[in-house]
Write a protein that holds these residues in place. Structure first.
Motif, PDB file in Angstrom:
ATOM      1  N   LEU A 781      74.856  59.374  21.718  1.00 44.08           N
ATOM      2  CA  LEU A 781      75.419  59.895  20.473  1.00 44.08           C
ATOM      3  C   LEU A 781      74.307  60.275  19.507  1.00 44.08           C
ATOM      4  CD1 LEU A 781      77.922  60.502  18.761  1.00 44.08           C
ATOM      5  CD2 LEU A 781      77.842  58.139  17.935  1.00 44.08           C
ATOM      6  N   TYR A 782      73.296  59.422  19.386  1.00 47.04           N
ATOM      7  CA  TYR A 782      72.154  59.746  18.526  1.00 47.04           C
ATOM      8  C   TYR A 782      71.504  61.065  18.969  1.00 47.04           C
ATOM      9  CZ  TYR A 782      67.369  59.790  16.821  1.00 47.04           C
ATOM     10  OH  TYR A 782      66.174  60.184  16.261  1.00 47.04           O
ATOM     11  N   SER A 783      71.256  61.210  20.261  1.00 50.32           N
ATOM     12  CA  SER A 783      70.610  62.426  20.788  1.00 50.32           C
ATOM     13  C   SER A 783      71.469  63.653  20.516  1.00 50.32           C
ATOM     14  CB  SER A 783      70.356  62.283  22.289  1.00 50.32           C
ATOM     15  OG  SER A 783      69.514  61.191  22.554  1.00 50.32           O
ATOM     16  N   LEU A 848      83.195  52.265  20.608  1.00 49.34           N
ATOM     17  CA  LEU A 848      84.150  53.331  20.945  1.00 49.34           C
ATOM     18  C   LEU A 848      84.662  53.993  19.672  1.00 49.34           C
ATOM     19  CD1 LEU A 848      85.857  54.862  23.005  1.00 49.34           C
ATOM     20  CD2 LEU A 848      87.521  52.986  22.898  1.00 49.34           C
ATOM     21  N   TYR A 849      85.029  53.192  18.662  1.00 53.32           N
ATOM     22  CA  TYR A 849      85.530  53.748  17.400  1.00 53.32           C
ATOM     23  C   TYR A 849      84.504  54.701  16.789  1.00 53.32           C
ATOM     24  CZ  TYR A 849      86.550  54.137  12.438  1.00 53.32           C
ATOM     25  OH  TYR A 849      86.770  54.635  11.173  1.00 53.32           O
ATOM     26  N   HIS A 850      83.260  54.251  16.690  1.00 50.48           N
ATOM     27  CA  HIS A 850      82.247  55.067  16.024  1.00 50.48           C
ATOM     28  C   HIS A 850      81.869  56.299  16.845  1.00 50.48           C
ATOM     29  CE1 HIS A 850      81.578  52.596  12.504  1.00 50.48           C
ATOM     30  NE2 HIS A 850      81.510  51.502  13.258  1.00 50.48           N
ATOM     31  N   CYS A 851      81.882  56.167  18.158  1.00 48.88           N
ATOM     32  CA  CYS A 851      81.609  57.353  18.995  1.00 48.88           C
ATOM     33  C   CYS A 851      82.671  58.423  18.781  1.00 48.88           C
ATOM     34  CB  CYS A 851      81.556  56.949  20.468  1.00 48.88           C
ATOM     35  SG  CYS A 851      80.022  56.147  20.962  1.00 48.88           S
ATOM     36  N   VAL A 852      83.932  58.017  18.772  1.00 49.17           N
ATOM     37  CA  VAL A 852      85.032  58.976  18.589  1.00 49.17           C
ATOM     38  C   VAL A 852      85.031  59.525  17.172  1.00 49.17           C
ATOM     39  CG1 VAL A 852      87.540  59.245  18.578  1.00 49.17           C
ATOM     40  CG2 VAL A 852      86.440  57.936  20.399  1.00 49.17           C
TER      41      VAL A 852
END
Length: 1078
Positions: A781-783, A848-852
């Motif tokens: 996600l950072y990348s 999962l919450y923060h990725c979405v």
């Protein structure tokens, strides 16, 4: 104003010369140009025939058949009682599948009512920054509807606008419409004739203008409706129409200032003239029709078709001699306006004729034989007739040689008095045949042959353009053009992509005066007045003044001519100004110029101008010239030019081709029958209609499915807009619709996880991923965020969409969700997962919450509707401070906030896991295993064993295996207790790389014959690839020309292939033995 067009081309010979309102300067080498033009015409004609042949061919490839396969999806409607402008109810149960109708309902009305698109919203943002981002939409013609080319513009601009708004910038994106002088007047005239049987001339000017405004008020909102459906986050309270009173004031002010500074002048010049409209028209309103030779065409005002594409040769007798000179022309009716004959000074055939004269057979005029290097010796007879009043090149010749200019065709398309009584009042193409017959009668006709040519046609009326000499208002562009070139050279103005910088310089370096007069009623009437003075006897010379009003003009006239104002009679010029003149003022007139409004001071110059590359001359250059001259500043700092949208056959989207697609047809879906009806409603000739309808039958045999706004926008932005032209297919947009459904199902799963979790979600700052899989997805996600930052800054939107699609589909869905499902299923079996995840279901659900949530914010500029819908559903679980009311006002994710999630080593290690999973699945498929979860052995290096052990709990569920035994032939001391025994003999082997293999023990009941066939095919492919690489390596200059790092890559690849070939042959041997034993 957004109109796809081709630049008219000027030939250098007497054959066919296309008139331009911006006549080019004489070419340095007319010979080179003369030779290239026919070749270019022939090539364009060849490509056109090939495209038509491809369309009309009855065959359709398998790829095409597959591309159009789709089925109707269930349509789900949002049925809650939500008043217009109220926020949508997101407490309702989320439907089981994605439906554009459900998702796109109500959101836009709420955004607009709440003022989220207004720059005033900036003050209420907690993350606001003191930076401004402003731009205008290229104002579309009020007469038309948007097509996919416009949709690309909207998708790109709205992505940039929403991105900057989420970054906390003060954003202003101004909508507008262009009054489209000729186009609108033509539409209303046809409507009057159809409804009331009246022509424009049957009404007074004011009565006609009332009819135009009535039509505009009825139909003008259609484009704004389309823009809203496309999700464009425009500030509608600042919508601007080029005929609004304030804008009209700006147009008048600009004209007066430019006249005062000497940049606008009235003079006689050649213009593109439409006889059907009885008006000059701009270059962009001229279509070029390529003719391969003799062609019969329908022309407005003629009952019978008219012949074009022929070259006529006739003779002029030489005065005082028995000789003659033969000239060739495609327009014999213009020979009545010939005032000279020209030859090249070095042409040996005509040396003796220099200074001689010819006798005109019909007017009895003496025509001097002049010499000029512009004449092409090798074209035709090498002799050119000179008709200055009806040809640009000849007009330039007349200036150089002080020749008279005789107009023989009037504004209505009939022959004029200088032609003689026998032709006076005859229509020009009827006169053509009369002239040919008269030449034959006088025995001066020398031949006629088919001739490829480019025919200039008025895009509004279908009439053949006639270059005519008219007194008009012109803008002097040379000095302004120099400033525009200098601005780019000095870096004050950046043109993206930079390849257009050379085009910019070349065009502006050769610019001519710009004709801005149009003989219409609809538009900005020229604020100039013809002066008549009381008791004045001078009626020969025109006297003109200009002013912001008639009273000001009268005062100016009184001062100029030294009389009292009462002695001045003024008559305003009935002409109107070119639409491109008013649209060239758009970036500052839309902000209130000439008044020093708060908007003008805050948002001008605008940040960027984004538009199609075909408008670089007609609009962009003129905005730069006029903006710099009238405001003292460039109107924008950057110009971003996107590619053109073409159909699959490479043809530009054009009404004249019948291949335009309304973006709403992709959004809502449309049947083939309705598409065909739209073609029939157009004004195409029979063949073009046939080609257009056949193309539709091939491309959309079942029509176009409902795809939704988000899918269309994402598909358009997925193309490289700064590269080659774009060809958008149904399958591409459908793929993006499927992506929307993938997002939908991801959120349904996420809500299920969050709903079952009794502990709250951790905030982004306090969340520290512990397990290897959590660390990997967080780092991915950072990348992705970092990649989006860089690509957005470079306006490479296709890179942003690719990164976001890849993360959501290939990282989040294909990997992490499958892992999370496994963790949740086994959360009661704490011991089984403790070593890897430390039992942190809470951490997994928070990750999962923060990725979405973060991914939805990243996608929001491209897919505003579905991201808003899904983001709102996540808000009940949001940790920490309250969010903004809408996702479109949320801070755009930035890499600095996620720096603690950057684990590059973990990402690098996971590349091996991906390969292992792919090979494991391939081995299972080879054995026909669908539900079984076999055990496998990995034979690998110690470092690879460490990675596999580290990600062990993820490898099992992702590979769909029950266990992975790890064996290191050269065991490391630290791995001794963890590594198993070697794999069983006779196992199937899959090669991961040259140091890692997977082994699957052959089970009884496996289809051995099928396995042998698959492995044999794989062996043949490997042998072929190895031979190809070997030829490369053994080539003479391999070591000297191929960089070292590339050679290393090739060597590594060959080593892996050799290892795989050996393994494949060993497996074949084992299977063949098994087959023999059976």
């Amino acid at each position: 104003m957004w109109r796809a067009c081709r630049l008219p081309r000027l030939a250098a010979s007497g054959a066919v010369r296309l008139c331009s309102s911006n006549p080019p300067k004489p070419p340095a080498s007319s010979s080179a140009q003369s030779h290239s033009v026919p070749r270019l015409q022939a090539e364009k004609q060849r490509r056109r025939r090939e495209r038509e042949k491809a369309i009309l061919s009855s065959q359709r490839s398998t790829a095409e058949e597959d591309a159009v396969k789709w089925s109707e999806k269930q349509k789900i409607e949002y049925t809650a009682n939500t008043p217009p402008g109220a926020k949508k109810d997101t407490t309702l149960l989320l439907p089981s599948q994605y439906s554009p109708e459900y998702v796109e309902s109500s959101w836009y009305q709420w955004w607009e009512k709440e003022g989220f698109f207004s720059p005033e919203q900036h003050e209420r943002l907690s993350h606001s920054v003191d930076q401004t981002f402003s731009l205008c939409i290229p104002p579309p013609n009020v007469t038309g509807t948007l097509h996919l080319g416009h949709a690309l513009t909207v998708a790109v601009e709205d992505a940039l606008v929403r991105w900057r708004r989420m970054q906390g910038h003060r954003v202003l994106w101004v909508p507008g419409c262009d009054h489209a002088g000729i186009a609108t007047q033509t539409v209303v005239e046809r409507r009057l004739l159809r409804a009331h049987g009246k022509h424009r001339q049957d009404l007074t000017r004011q009565e006609f203008l009332q009819e135009v405004w009535k039509w505009k008020n009825e139909k003008g909102e259609e484009i704004y409706h389309q823009l809203r459906r496309l999700g464009a986050s425009l500030d509608w309270r600042r919508a601007c129409f080029t005929m609004d009173p304030d804008f009209s004031k700006a147009v008048t002010e600009a004209f007066v200032r430019l006249c005062d500074s000497g940049l606008i002048h009235r003079s006689e010049g050649l213009v593109n003239w439409s006889c059907a409209l009885e008006s000059a028209i701009s270059d962009i309103e001229v279509d070029s029709k390529e003719l391969s030779g003799q062609t019969m065409l329908s022309v407005p005002g003629y009952e019978n078709k008219v012949e074009f594409g022929t070259m006529l040769t006739f003779a002029y007798p030489i005065e005082g001699h028995h000789g003659e000179v033969a000239v060739s022309t495609t327009r014999p009716e213009t020979m009545l306006g010939d005032v000279a004959v020209a030859v090249h000074p070095e042409d040996p055939r005509y040396q003796a004729l220099h200074g001689k004269q010819c006798r005109h057979p019909f007017t009895d005029r003496l025509l001097p034989i002049i010499t000029d290097s512009m004449v092409d010796i090798e074209l035709g007879t090498g002799v050119v007739k000179v008709t200055p009043a009806h040809d640009h090149t000849d007009f330039l010749l007349s200036q150089r040689h002080s020749l008279p200019r005789v107009t023989v065709i009037g504004g209505d398309g009939t022959m004029t008095h200088p032609c003689g009584e026998w032709l006076k009042g005859v229509k020009r193409f009827d006169a053509r045949q009369l002239v040919v017959d008269a030449l034959a009668e006088k025995k001066l006709l020398r031949g006629k042959q088919s001739h490829a040519m480019t025919l200039p046609i008025c895009s509004r009326s279908g009439d053949i353009i006639e270059p005519l000499l008219k007194k008009q208002w012109f803008v002097r562009c040379d000095k302004m053009a120099e400033k525009a070139i200098q601005a780019v050279d000095d870096g004050q103005l950046e043109i993206i992509p930079h390849l257009y910088t050379k085009t910019w310089k070349n065009w502006l370096s050769g610019i001519s005066d710009w004709c801005i007069s149009r003989q219409l009623w609809w538009g900005h009437q020229v604020p100039a007045y013809q002066v008549e003075l009381l008791n004045s006897t001078d009626k020969q010379e025109e006297q003109w003044v200009w002013g912001r009003s008639e009273d000001e003009a009268r005062q100016r006239a009184a001062v100029k001519y030294g009389v009292k104002p009462e002695a001045v009679t003024l008559t305003q010029d009935p002409d109107v100004l070119d639409t491109w003149f008013s649209s060239g003022l758009f970036p500052f007139a839309m902000l209130g110029w000439p008044e020093q409004t708060a908007d003008l001071q805050r948002f001008y110059p605008t940040s960027i101008l984004e538009t199609g590359s075909d408008l670089i001359f007609f609009w962009v250059a003129r905005m730069v010239m006029l903006g710099t001259e009238l405001t003292g500043q460039l109107p924008f700092k950057q110009v971003l030019l996107h590619s053109l949208v073409r159909d699959k056959y490479g043809r530009k989207m054009s009404k004249s081709l019948g291949n335009v697609i309304d973006p709403l047809d992709f959004i809502h879906g449309v049947s083939l029958e309705r598409l065909q009806e739209k073609v029939k409603e157009g004004n195409l000739d029979p063949r073009e209609q046939l080609v257009a309808m056949e193309a539709q039958r091939k491309d959309f045999p079942k029509g176009i499915p409902q795809c939704g706004t988000d899918a269309l926008r994402f598909a358009l932005c997925s193309h490289k807009i700064q590269g080659e032209d774009i060809s958008l297919s149904v399958s591409e947009v459908l793929s993006c619709r499927n992506f929307c459904n993938k997002m939908w199902q991801t959120l349904r799963f996420t809500l299920g996880v969050l709903g079952d979790n009794t502990t709250p979600v951790m905030t982004l700052e306090e969340l520290t991923p512990l397990s290897s899989m959590d660390r990997w997805i967080c780092s991915r996600l950072y990348s992705t965020v970092a990649q989006c930052e860089q690509a957005f800054e470079a306006y490479e939107l296709h890179t942003v969409t690719s990164a976001l699609y890849s993360f959501w589909v290939h990282s989040l869905c294909d990997v992490y969700l499958e892992y999370v499902k496994h963790v949740l299923v086994h959360q009661d079996e704490r011991a089984a997962v403790q070593a890897e995840t430390e039992g942190s279901v809470q951490v997994a659900s928070s990750v999962l919450y923060h990725c979405v949530s973060t991914s939805l914010a990243l996608l929001s500029p491209f897919m505003p509707f579905i991201t808003e819908e899904l983001w709102q559903r996540l808000q009940p679980f949001r940790p920490g401070a309250a969010a903004q009311a809408s996702l479109c006002l949320q801070p755009y994710p930035c890499s600095s906030q996620l720096a603690h999630w950057n684990f590059p080593d973990v990402e690098n290690d996971f590349l091996l896991i991906r390969k292992v999973v792919r090979v494991a699945r391939s081995l299972r498929a080879q054995c026909g295993m669908t539900k079984e979860k076999p055990a496998m052995w990995a034979v690998c290096s110690p470092s690879q064993a460490q990675v596999l052990l580290h990600f062990g709990s993820a490898v099992w569920p992702l590979s769909r295996i029950s266990n992975l035994h790890i064996y290191c032939p050269q065991e490391a001391e630290s791995l001794h207790s963890l590594c198993s025994t070697p794999p069983p003999k006779g196992s199937l082997v899959g090669v991961v790389d040259h140091t890692c293999q997977l082994h699957l023990h052959v089970q009884s009941g496996m289809n051995v014959d099928k396995q042998i066939l698959q492995l044999s095919q794989r062996r043949d492919k490997l042998v072929s690839k190895l031979e190809e690489n070997l030829r490369t390596v053994q080539s003479p200059h391999y070591l000297t020309k191929v960089p070292a790092h590339v050679r290393e890559q090739i060597d590594s690849k060959m080593s892996a292939m050799q290892q795989e070939l050996k393994t494949t042959e060993d497996q074949l041997s084992v299977l063949q033995q098994t087959q023999a034993a059976e």
